[in-house]
Structures are given as structure tokens and as C-alpha cells.
Design a protein around this motif. Structure first.
Motif, PDB file in Angstrom:
ATOM      1  N   GLY A 233     -29.910  28.961 103.901  1.00  0.00           N
ATOM      2  CA  GLY A 233     -28.634  28.844 103.353  1.00  0.00           C
ATOM      3  C   GLY A 233     -28.197  27.110 103.459  1.00  0.00           C
ATOM      4  N   ARG A 234     -27.271  26.931 102.444  1.00  0.00           N
ATOM      5  CA  ARG A 234     -26.695  25.451 102.440  1.00  0.00           C
ATOM      6  C   ARG A 234     -25.179  25.679 102.481  1.00  0.00           C
ATOM      7  NH1 ARG A 234     -27.639  21.312  97.700  1.00  0.00           N
ATOM      8  NH2 ARG A 234     -27.007  19.164  98.877  1.00  0.00           N
ATOM      9  N   LEU A 235     -24.565  25.092 103.419  1.00  0.00           N
ATOM     10  CA  LEU A 235     -22.916  24.907 103.572  1.00  0.00           C
ATOM     11  C   LEU A 235     -22.874  23.627 102.851  1.00  0.00           C
ATOM     12  CD1 LEU A 235     -20.345  26.158 104.282  1.00  0.00           C
ATOM     13  CD2 LEU A 235     -20.669  25.260 106.579  1.00  0.00           C
ATOM     14  N   TYR A 237     -20.202  20.739 101.615  1.00  0.00           N
ATOM     15  CA  TYR A 237     -18.760  20.272 101.688  1.00  0.00           C
ATOM     16  C   TYR A 237     -18.824  18.981 100.812  1.00  0.00           C
ATOM     17  CZ  TYR A 237     -14.911  17.567 103.461  1.00  0.00           C
ATOM     18  OH  TYR A 237     -13.627  16.866 103.613  1.00  0.00           O
ATOM     19  N   TYR A 238     -17.926  19.106  99.835  1.00  0.00           N
ATOM     20  CA  TYR A 238     -17.781  17.971  98.968  1.00  0.00           C
ATOM     21  C   TYR A 238     -16.488  16.941  99.160  1.00  0.00           C
ATOM     22  CZ  TYR A 238     -21.008  20.466  95.550  1.00  0.00           C
ATOM     23  OH  TYR A 238     -21.928  21.059  95.279  1.00  0.00           O
ATOM     24  N   PHE A 239     -16.724  15.728  99.582  1.00  0.00           N
ATOM     25  CA  PHE A 239     -15.687  14.921 100.305  1.00  0.00           C
ATOM     26  C   PHE A 239     -14.790  14.398  99.283  1.00  0.00           C
ATOM     27  CE2 PHE A 239     -19.207  13.994 103.439  1.00  0.00           C
ATOM     28  CZ  PHE A 239     -18.633  14.049 104.623  1.00  0.00           C
ATOM     29  N   TRP A 259     -27.187  17.980  87.306  1.00  0.00           N
ATOM     30  CA  TRP A 259     -27.735  18.952  86.584  1.00  0.00           C
ATOM     31  C   TRP A 259     -28.969  19.323  86.960  1.00  0.00           C
ATOM     32  CZ3 TRP A 259     -25.447  22.084  83.272  1.00  0.00           C
ATOM     33  CH2 TRP A 259     -24.191  21.965  82.498  1.00  0.00           C
ATOM     34  N   HIS A 260     -29.345  20.533  87.412  1.00  0.00           N
ATOM     35  CA  HIS A 260     -30.553  20.857  87.958  1.00  0.00           C
ATOM     36  C   HIS A 260     -30.845  22.414  87.769  1.00  0.00           C
ATOM     37  CE1 HIS A 260     -27.597  22.166  90.991  1.00  0.00           C
ATOM     38  NE2 HIS A 260     -28.664  22.827  91.733  1.00  0.00           N
ATOM     39  N   THR A 261     -32.043  22.879  87.974  1.00  0.00           N
ATOM     40  CA  THR A 261     -32.138  24.329  88.166  1.00  0.00           C
ATOM     41  C   THR A 261     -32.717  24.421  89.652  1.00  0.00           C
ATOM     42  OG1 THR A 261     -34.415  23.771  87.000  1.00  0.00           O
ATOM     43  CG2 THR A 261     -32.763  25.135  85.830  1.00  0.00           C
ATOM     44  N   ASP A 262     -32.534  25.628  90.314  1.00  0.00           N
ATOM     45  CA  ASP A 262     -32.954  25.760  91.560  1.00  0.00           C
ATOM     46  C   ASP A 262     -34.480  26.038  91.808  1.00  0.00           C
ATOM     47  OD1 ASP A 262     -30.197  25.198  92.401  1.00  0.00           O
ATOM     48  OD2 ASP A 262     -29.669  27.530  92.649  1.00  0.00           O
ATOM     49  N   HIS A 263     -35.017  25.651  92.720  1.00  0.00           N
ATOM     50  CA  HIS A 263     -36.421  25.567  92.476  1.00  0.00           C
ATOM     51  C   HIS A 263     -37.139  26.971  93.080  1.00  0.00           C
ATOM     52  CE1 HIS A 263     -40.321  24.891  94.437  1.00  0.00           C
ATOM     53  NE2 HIS A 263     -39.629  24.651  95.388  1.00  0.00           N
ATOM     54  N   PRO A 338     -29.769  26.288  84.418  1.00  0.00           N
ATOM     55  CA  PRO A 338     -29.329  24.712  84.713  1.00  0.00           C
ATOM     56  C   PRO A 338     -27.762  24.992  84.812  1.00  0.00           C
ATOM     57  CG  PRO A 338     -30.248  25.044  82.470  1.00  0.00           C
ATOM     58  CD  PRO A 338     -30.126  26.600  83.134  1.00  0.00           C
ATOM     59  N   HIS A 339     -27.473  24.312  86.082  1.00  0.00           N
ATOM     60  CA  HIS A 339     -26.015  24.139  86.264  1.00  0.00           C
ATOM     61  C   HIS A 339     -25.791  22.709  87.056  1.00  0.00           C
ATOM     62  CE1 HIS A 339     -28.544  25.717  89.843  1.00  0.00           C
ATOM     63  NE2 HIS A 339     -27.544  25.209  90.596  1.00  0.00           N
ATOM     64  N   CYS A 340     -24.332  22.515  87.167  1.00  0.00           N
ATOM     65  CA  CYS A 340     -23.923  21.150  87.929  1.00  0.00           C
ATOM     66  C   CYS A 340     -22.559  21.438  88.268  1.00  0.00           C
ATOM     67  CB  CYS A 340     -24.020  20.086  86.862  1.00  0.00           C
ATOM     68  SG  CYS A 340     -22.559  20.025  85.811  1.00  0.00           S
ATOM     69  N   VAL A 341     -21.939  20.217  89.065  1.00  0.00           N
ATOM     70  CA  VAL A 341     -20.593  20.789  89.298  1.00  0.00           C
ATOM     71  C   VAL A 341     -19.937  19.663  89.185  1.00  0.00           C
ATOM     72  CG1 VAL A 341     -18.938  21.224  91.625  1.00  0.00           C
ATOM     73  CG2 VAL A 341     -21.208  22.195  91.376  1.00  0.00           C
ATOM     74  N   ARG A 342     -18.640  19.671  88.557  1.00  0.00           N
ATOM     75  CA  ARG A 342     -17.666  18.703  88.219  1.00  0.00           C
ATOM     76  C   ARG A 342     -16.652  18.456  89.320  1.00  0.00           C
ATOM     77  NH1 ARG A 342     -16.281  17.398  82.327  1.00  0.00           N
ATOM     78  NH2 ARG A 342     -14.770  15.300  82.711  1.00  0.00           N
ATOM     79  N   GLU A 353     -10.963  18.359  98.607  1.00  0.00           N
ATOM     80  CA  GLU A 353     -12.151  18.549  99.185  1.00  0.00           C
ATOM     81  C   GLU A 353     -12.622  20.051  98.452  1.00  0.00           C
ATOM     82  OE1 GLU A 353     -10.921  17.890 103.794  1.00  0.00           O
ATOM     83  OE2 GLU A 353     -10.102  19.442 102.862  1.00  0.00           O
ATOM     84  N   ARG A 354     -13.980  20.073  98.510  1.00  0.00           N
ATOM     85  CA  ARG A 354     -14.396  21.571  97.981  1.00  0.00           C
ATOM     86  C   ARG A 354     -15.358  21.913  99.147  1.00  0.00           C
ATOM     87  NH1 ARG A 354     -18.782  23.194  94.573  1.00  0.00           N
ATOM     88  NH2 ARG A 354     -18.268  25.132  93.622  1.00  0.00           N
ATOM     89  N   SER A 355     -15.498  23.227  99.474  1.00  0.00           N
ATOM     90  CA  SER A 355     -16.549  23.535 100.307  1.00  0.00           C
ATOM     91  C   SER A 355     -17.025  24.898  99.723  1.00  0.00           C
ATOM     92  CB  SER A 355     -15.880  24.086 101.863  1.00  0.00           C
ATOM     93  OG  SER A 355     -15.291  23.166 102.112  1.00  0.00           O
ATOM     94  N   THR A 356     -18.513  25.172  99.907  1.00  0.00           N
ATOM     95  CA  THR A 356     -18.849  26.253  99.186  1.00  0.00           C
ATOM     96  C   THR A 356     -20.429  26.624  99.969  1.00  0.00           C
ATOM     97  OG1 THR A 356     -19.408  27.443  97.171  1.00  0.00           O
ATOM     98  CG2 THR A 356     -20.288  25.339  97.359  1.00  0.00           C
ATOM     99  N   PHE A 357     -20.866  27.900  99.607  1.00  0.00           N
ATOM    100  CA  PHE A 357     -22.099  28.135 100.414  1.00  0.00           C
ATOM    101  C   PHE A 357     -23.202  28.749  99.445  1.00  0.00           C
ATOM    102  CE2 PHE A 357     -24.776  31.458 102.330  1.00  0.00           C
ATOM    103  CZ  PHE A 357     -25.301  30.848 103.426  1.00  0.00           C
ATOM    104  N   LEU A 359     -27.191  30.351  99.020  1.00  0.00           N
ATOM    105  CA  LEU A 359     -28.349  31.058  99.617  1.00  0.00           C
ATOM    106  C   LEU A 359     -29.611  30.935  98.794  1.00  0.00           C
ATOM    107  CD1 LEU A 359     -29.487  32.437 102.366  1.00  0.00           C
ATOM    108  CD2 LEU A 359     -29.144  34.569 101.018  1.00  0.00           C
ATOM    109  N   PHE A 360     -30.473  30.120  99.157  1.00  0.00           N
ATOM    110  CA  PHE A 360     -31.848  29.953  98.005  1.00  0.00           C
ATOM    111  C   PHE A 360     -32.674  31.012  98.776  1.00  0.00           C
ATOM    112  CE2 PHE A 360     -29.764  25.560  98.611  1.00  0.00           C
ATOM    113  CZ  PHE A 360     -29.592  25.698  97.235  1.00  0.00           C
ATOM    114  N   MET A 361     -32.911  32.217  97.944  1.00  0.00           N
ATOM    115  CA  MET A 361     -33.689  32.978  98.375  1.00  0.00           C
ATOM    116  C   MET A 361     -35.146  32.748  97.659  1.00  0.00           C
ATOM    117  SD  MET A 361     -31.458  36.388  97.916  1.00  0.00           S
ATOM    118  CE  MET A 361     -30.004  35.561  97.248  1.00  0.00           C
TER     119      MET A 361
HETATM  120  O1  LIG Z   1     -21.471  23.399  94.829  1.00  0.00           O
HETATM  121  C1  LIG Z   1     -22.031  24.307  94.138  1.00  0.00           C
HETATM  122  O2  LIG Z   1     -21.196  25.270  93.589  1.00  0.00           O
HETATM  123  C2  LIG Z   1     -23.274  24.603  93.704  1.00  0.00           C
HETATM  124  C3  LIG Z   1     -24.398  23.847  94.610  1.00  0.00           C
HETATM  125  C4  LIG Z   1     -26.048  23.819  94.002  1.00  0.00           C
HETATM  126  O3  LIG Z   1     -25.840  24.116  92.808  1.00  0.00           O
HETATM  127  C5  LIG Z   1     -26.821  23.731  95.055  1.00  0.00           C
HETATM  128  O4  LIG Z   1     -26.887  23.420  96.230  1.00  0.00           O
HETATM  129  O5  LIG Z   1     -28.200  23.926  94.639  1.00  0.00           O
END
Ligand SMILES: O=C(O)CCC(=O)C(=O)O
Ligand SMILES: [Fe+2]
Length: 406
Positions: A233-235, A237-239, A259-263, A338-342, A353-357, A359-361
């Protein structure tokens, strides 16, 4: 440990947003059949917006339901690359509980956060800030992350495994004194997203079978994820802008997260919350948030229609995306996203600020991956017999991208 830390180089990690950049030619040119509308963004550019494919929890848990169409629309070769699950019992409060802890964690004293760092795992456990790189090569100061395995605090006691696969086999580090609520909240949300993700994986397997793919009973996505000890899991926090440098890159699409794809195999994502001084606010810039590049190379912002008002995918929905390992093992039936966050822009974005979570399975470190003969990603790390464990594959990717050992 501190002296090592002060000299330590900046790492990018496999889970990190900037780890893998999408090669231009890797996306299918076939047209998407999803309904596309356009939304005028505050930055005067127009981006198409698509409604995510949604599956209700009750449909999802019905193993007799045929969800192949939805899986195809979400994850198939012409799909958007994301789908969301609605009405998951207990989800909303678990999400709120955890996301509100992100700003609190980030504002702990620096020396407390230092104690939560784990150099040995290349910062893949505990607190990580400024250890990963932006596309520009500069350290990523825009966000802080807290990584933990929500299922296993100590995945293994075998020293040689911890040395060999430190990013998976290390132990969780919890802020027991400084933020004791974090452990329960993190594990609660992480396990729920995993349980629902396993149901998504079951239907992905059914879809692959319906397309004529031979899926051995032990080798489907669901079974691979069920037996894995590697979920992370990755919590996040965008400053806010004034505490970071992102105004410099503020006009770029991927200003908060490249921009990336999760591994891994399957990623579960919550809808982020925006706060100012810890108080929840509506996002002041409708252009901010998660973007996806579709199979026909279109960049779209992800929306669902909530009470007919377009919002970034519903706060009560869990979104799922496909990772690279699934694309490779499913021979392209399920495609990585492929995704990214603006980041938000403009005067009103100050202090936001932005907070999200996430979960990399992902498969177990010991899971043998049989790569197909034709692979378009990371060909150079795959041996001629086409077999690697997931742990070996991940380490090779870390070495390939960073040339750095912990
Ligand atoms: O912040 C987000 O909504 C996505 C984060 C993300 O793509 C990642 O941690 O791999
Ligand atoms: Fe990601």
C-alpha cells in the motif's frame, strides 16, 4: 543509519509514479469505442472526459455473473484502462479515516519521519520523501509517501530473502508513538481494497477464458494474487504549492505525478481528497487530478457522473487499473494503464494538498513468470528461456532504471 542516509543517492522505486515512462509506440492504435465528452478546463485547454466503467459490489461478488463485457470495456485492448467498483460495504469510512491521516503524517517533525525511513529497501517501506526522481531528474519533493504491506508486517524471517528482495521482504515500520492510528487505518483500507481486487481478478480470469485464453487453474490472476506476500500500500500526500516547487512545472499535464504504468498486476486507487490546512475543500481547479492515456493515444481525465455533476471518479468508488505484469502474462488481453496526476493551478490552488491511497497488488517474489516470446516491455531483462521470478524481475527493473544498489 543517519550517516548513510545523508550520503544516500536519490532513488526511484518500482511503485513510484515516475518509474516507468510509457514508450510512445506501446499503445494500441485501435479506436476506443467509449463515449467521449469534452470538458473545458481552467487552463483553457479542452480534454475529453470519459465515464469509468462501473461494477457494483453485488455484481462483482456473484461468481456466476458474466462481467466479461465490462472487464473488456475497462481493461481490454480497446478499453479505457480503468474501472471502478461501487457500493463496497464499509469502504467510505475506511477511506476517510486513512486519507485524513496523510496530512498529519506529513506534518510530523522531520526527525520523527527520518525514523520511519528505510534506506535498505530503497525506501519501499515506511516514509519516503525526496528519494524518487521527477521526469526532469530532480528529486521529487512534491509528494511524500508511506509504504507498507497491509497484510503481513514481517513477510519473511529469512535473512537471505531480505537481502535479495529488500523492497518486498523487509518489515513494516509503523509510527507507533507519533501516529498510532495509522497502522489500523492503513491495514483496514488496504485489506478491503485487496479483497475487492481479488474479486476483480476472478472476473478478469473469466474474461481471459471467454476470449479463448488457456488459464491454468493455479495461474490465473486471482490465484497469483491470493498466494502473494508482496502486496504494497502507498499512502500519498501531495504537498501544497508553496511548500513544493511544482509551480515551476505547473503547466505540465503530469505536474504532480509523472506519466507511468504501474509495474505489478492490479492497482486499487481511492479518489483523492483535497485539503487546506487539513480541512477538506472542493478542488479549486477542475483540471487537477488523475489522467489516463487511452489505447488510441488520447489523454482523458477520469470522471464519473455523480448526481449528474462530473467529478473525478466517485469518492465512494474503488478504481482498479491494470499493471504491466498482467499485460505481459495475459498476452495483451488485459492492458496496462498509462496514467499521471495533474496539480491544481492558479491563485486558489495555493495551500491545496491532496491525499490518496494506492494498493499495488503484485505476484509473490517467488512466483515464476513465464514471459511470452514477443514482449514489448523491458525485453532486455528477460532471459532467453523466458522465466523469471517476480522478485528477480522487479530487482532487474530497479537496477535497469537506477543502477543503484541499496
Ligand atoms: O495519486 C494518484 O491518484 C495516483 C498515484 C499513482 O499513480 C501511483 O502511486 O502509482
Ligand atoms: Fe500509478
Amino acid at each position: 543509519m543517519n550517516s548513510v542516509l545523508s550520503k544516500s543517492p536519490v532513488y526511484k522505486t518500482h511503485n513510484c509514479a515516475q518509474f516507468l515512462h510509457v514508450p510512445a509506440g506501446s499503445l494500441s492504435p485501435s479506436p476506443s469505442n467509449r463515449r467521449i465528452t469534452c470538458l473545458k478546463m481552467s487552463c483553457s485547454s479542452v480534454f475529453p472526459t470519459l465515464r469509468t466503467v462501473t461494477i457494483s459490489y453485488s455484481e462483482l461478488k456473484d461468481t456466476n455473473a458474466d462481467l466479461s463485457m465490462k472487464i473488456e470495456q475497462g481493461f481490454g485492448p480497446n478499453g479505457l484502462g480503468i474501472l471502478s467498483v461501487t457500493d463496497v460495504p464499509g469502504y467510505s469510512s475506511l477511506r476517510e479515516n486513512l486519507l485524513h491521516l496523510a496530512p498529519r503524517l506529513a506534518s510530523l517533525p522531520e526527525e520523527v519521519k527520518k525514523d520511519l525511513e528505510d534506506h535498505h529497501s530503497r525506501y519501499n517501506f515506511g516514509w519516503s520523501h525526496g528519494k524518487e526522481k521527477l521526469e526532469s531528474g530532480k528529486p521529487d519533493m512534491l509528494k511524500g509517501s508511506f509504504y507498507a504491506n497491509p497484510v503481513l508486517d514481517v513477510p519473511t524471517a529469512e535473512t537471505y530473502l531480505i537481502e535479495r528482495y529488500p523492497s518486498y521482504c523487509g518489515s513494516n515500520i509503523w509510527p507507533d508513538t507519533a501516529l498510532p492510528e495509522l497502522e489500523v487505518a492503513f491495514k483496514g483500507l488496504g485489506k478491503l481494497i485487496l479483497d475487492v481486487g481479488l474479486m476483480v481478478a476472478f472476473h478478469c480470469d473469466q474474461y481471459a477464458v471467454s476470449k479463448g485464453m488457456k488459464v491454468h487453474v493455479d495461474e490465473g490472476l486471482e490465484q497469483i494474487l491470493l498466494r502473494s506476500r508482496c502486496h504494497k500500500g502507498r499512502l500519498l500526500y501531495y504537498f501544497p504549492p508553496q511548500k513544493s516547487n511544482h509551480m515551476q512545472d505547473g503547466d505540465s499535464m503530469s505536474s504532480w505525478c509523472g506519466w507511468h504504468t504501474d509495474h505489478g498486476s492490479l492497482t486499487g486507487l481511492t479518489c483523492g481528497i483535497f485539503t487546506r490546512d487539513g480541512t477538506v475543500i472542493p478542488c479549486p481547479d477542475s483540471a487537477a487530478g488523475l489522467y489516463i492515456r487511452t489505447r488510441n493515444d488520447q489523454i482523458v481525465k477520469v470522471y464519473i457522473l455523480d448526481h449528474d455533476i462530473p467529478v473525478v471518479f466517485g469518492e465512494n468508488e474503488i478504481a482498479y487499473q491494470i499493471g504491466e505484469t498482467t499485460e505481459i502474462l495475459s498476452r495483451g488481453f488485459l492492458c496496462a494503464t498509462p496514467h499521471c496526476v495533474r496539480a491544481p493551478n492558479g491563485e486558489e490552488a495555493s495551500g491545496v494538498e491532496r491525499s490518496t491511497f494506492a494498493l499495488f497488488m503484485q505476484p509473490d517474489w517467488d512466483e515464476k513468470l513465464n514471459f511470452p516470446k514477443e514482449v514489448h516491455m523491458h525485453r532486455e531483462v528477460i532471459p532467453s528461456n523466458g522465466v523469471l521470478t517476480f522478485g528477480e524481475y522487479s530487482e532487474k527493473l530497479l537496477d535497469k532504471y537506477y543502477h543503484l544498489k541499496a
